[in-house]
Design an enzyme around this catalytic site. Structure first.
Site, PDB file in Angstrom:
ATOM      1  N   LYS A  12       6.989   9.582  -2.801  1.00 51.77           N
ATOM      2  CA  LYS A  12       7.701   8.467  -3.375  1.00 51.77           C
ATOM      3  C   LYS A  12       7.070   8.013  -4.687  1.00 51.77           C
ATOM      4  O   LYS A  12       5.948   8.151  -4.737  1.00 51.77           O
ATOM      5  CB  LYS A  12       8.109   7.496  -2.390  1.00 51.77           C
ATOM      6  CG  LYS A  12       6.822   6.884  -1.613  1.00 51.77           C
ATOM      7  CD  LYS A  12       6.001   5.802  -2.622  1.00 51.77           C
ATOM      8  CE  LYS A  12       4.714   5.255  -1.985  1.00 51.77           C
ATOM      9  NZ  LYS A  12       3.996   4.589  -2.788  1.00 51.77           N
ATOM     10  N   ASP A 138       4.263   2.534   4.786  1.00 51.63           N
ATOM     11  CA  ASP A 138       5.122   3.259   3.907  1.00 51.63           C
ATOM     12  C   ASP A 138       6.202   4.040   4.786  1.00 51.63           C
ATOM     13  O   ASP A 138       7.060   4.776   4.134  1.00 51.63           O
ATOM     14  CB  ASP A 138       4.627   4.032   2.865  1.00 51.63           C
ATOM     15  CG  ASP A 138       4.203   3.146   1.560  1.00 51.63           C
ATOM     16  OD1 ASP A 138       4.639   2.098   1.483  1.00 51.63           O
ATOM     17  OD2 ASP A 138       3.300   3.738   0.978  1.00 51.63           O
TER      18      ASP A 138
HETATM   19  O1  C5P Z   1      -0.126   0.160   6.215  1.00 46.27           O
HETATM   20  P1  C5P Z   1      -1.094   1.083   5.582  1.00 46.27           P
HETATM   21  O2  C5P Z   1      -1.827   1.873   6.646  1.00 46.27           O
HETATM   22  O3  C5P Z   1      -0.510   1.918   4.578  1.00 46.27           O
HETATM   23  O4  C5P Z   1      -2.246   0.314   4.896  1.00 46.27           O
HETATM   24  C1  C5P Z   1      -3.327   0.710   4.544  1.00 46.27           C
HETATM   25  C2  C5P Z   1      -4.214  -0.440   3.841  1.00 46.27           C
HETATM   26  O5  C5P Z   1      -3.582  -1.135   2.714  1.00 46.27           O
HETATM   27  C3  C5P Z   1      -4.150  -1.715   4.763  1.00 46.27           C
HETATM   28  O6  C5P Z   1      -5.326  -1.400   5.713  1.00 46.27           O
HETATM   29  C4  C5P Z   1      -4.400  -2.647   3.853  1.00 46.27           C
HETATM   30  O7  C5P Z   1      -5.873  -2.911   3.741  1.00 46.27           O
HETATM   31  C5  C5P Z   1      -3.827  -2.554   2.904  1.00 46.27           C
HETATM   32  N1  C5P Z   1      -2.471  -2.941   2.964  1.00 46.27           N
HETATM   33  C6  C5P Z   1      -2.084  -4.292   2.342  1.00 46.27           C
HETATM   34  N2  C5P Z   1      -0.735  -4.756   2.550  1.00 46.27           N
HETATM   35  C7  C5P Z   1       0.383  -4.261   2.540  1.00 46.27           C
HETATM   36  C8  C5P Z   1       0.031  -2.810   2.681  1.00 46.27           C
HETATM   37  C9  C5P Z   1      -1.271  -2.143   2.905  1.00 46.27           C
HETATM   38  O8  C5P Z   1      -3.109  -5.119   2.414  1.00 46.27           O
HETATM   39  N3  C5P Z   1       1.552  -4.699   2.461  1.00 46.27           N
END
Ligand code: C5P
Length: 299
Positions: A12, A138
């Site tokens: 994506k 995601d």
């Molecule tokens: O949800 P995901 O595991 O992809 O997120 C990885 C990291 O990215 C989270 O631990 C956080 O630090 C950051 N993040 C965030 N806000 C979001 C998505 C991700 O702060 N909306």
């Protein structure tokens, strides 16, 4: 008798990514438009009497339960109480890791959808999306729609009608970027720029790619460019080669340029000065472009 399913999972790009505020739980509230593009990893799921195994062709990718694909299988096993069913996952990576292209998230979503079929779980896409949100922000997108608006931490989705196909030239600088590092180093501005989501939605619905290109925006870009100046060099190169819009995807490290002519995209790709990995992809308009009917028609 063991059964096998073979299919692909896409990458994506984020056509826009606006950070609204930091939340109490550490995540950031955001608005993003996500679009699937035709760069794929290859997944094979083979039923086993017991256990979850992962094989991956790329060195450096973990094959234990820290891999999102294994986590997805484990979560499904626990949720549906089918610990007596197992799977061997074979993963061939084409989507670079740490690239802002959602490769690992797409793999996890593929495992959820594939195992739903292989293990005869009969779960709806909506239920799979709820499970997907436990795996990462995601992941729900990859079970929902080829183009969507994501809000909350990116997991709450509104399906957007696909616009007519356009080309997305992906340029990977060759190094990964850790998403948590980007968010930790983000400097949130107090004065917010005007929200561009409704404008982008309009241009998407009109399939006006030139206007869409002029509106691409990513709030994560400044912090990434400050630390990795090469990202700006790639942006400038893509701009100079006629891209209608150029942006960092997600938290990087991939930069993409959009085009409304396959030949122009090919020429730009060939002409880029720099040793970067690059590939011309196009936008995906339907799950049927990469998922076999046996998975697609399930529920
Ligand atoms: O949800 P995901 O595991 O992809 O997120 C990885 C990291 O990215 C989270 O631990 C956080 O630090 C950051 N993040 C965030 N806000 C979001 C998505 C991700 O702060 N909306």
């Amino acid at each position: 008798m063991s059964m096998k399913l073979k299919f692909r999972t896409p990458a994506k790009v984020n056509l826009t990514l606006n950070i609204l505020r930091k939340r109490e739980d550490g995540f950031h509230e955001l608005e993003t438009i996500l679009q699937m593009v035709s760069l794929y990893d290859e997944l094979e799921l083979e039923s086993l009497p017991l256990g979850i195994e992962l094989e991956c062709d790329t060195p450096g990718i973990p094959t234990d339960e820290t891999n999102l694909a294994c986590k997805a299988a484990l979560l499904l096993q626990e949720t549906c109480r089918v610990e007596d069913r197992g799977v061997r996952i074979r993963l061939k990576k084409n989507i670079p890791f740490g690239a802002g292209l959602g490769g690992g998230s797409g793999n996890a979503a593929g495992v959820l959808m594939g195992l739903n079929r292989l293990w005869n779980l009969n779960m709806s896409r909506e239920k799979l999306a709820i499970l997907a949100a436990e795996l990462g922000s995601d992941v729900p997108f990859f079970v929902t729609s080829p183009c969507a608006l994501g809000v909350g931490r990116g997991e709450q989705l509104e399906v957007l009608a696909p616009c007519s196909k356009f080309q997305v030239l992906l340029v990977f600088p060759g190094f990964p970027i850790a998403t948590p590092w980007v968010y930790q180093n983000l400097k949130l501005k107090l004065t917010k720029r005007e929200n561009n989501i409704s404008i982008l939605r309009k241009f998407l619905s009109l399939s006006d790619i030139a206007s869409l290109g002029s509106q691409l925006h990513n709030d994560l870009e400044p912090v990434v460019i400050q630390r990795f100046p090469e990202i700006q060099i790639i942006k400038d190169e893509l701009q100079a080669r006629g891209a209608l819009g150029v942006l960092l995807s997600g938290s990087g490290s991939t930069v993409f340029g959009i085009f409304n002519d396959p030949e122009k995209a090919r020429v730009a790709c060939a002409g880029l000065n720099g040793e970067w990995e690059r590939v011309v992809t196009e936008t995906i308009g339907s799950f049927s472009e990469f998922l076999p009917g046996e998975i697609l028609n399930y529920q």
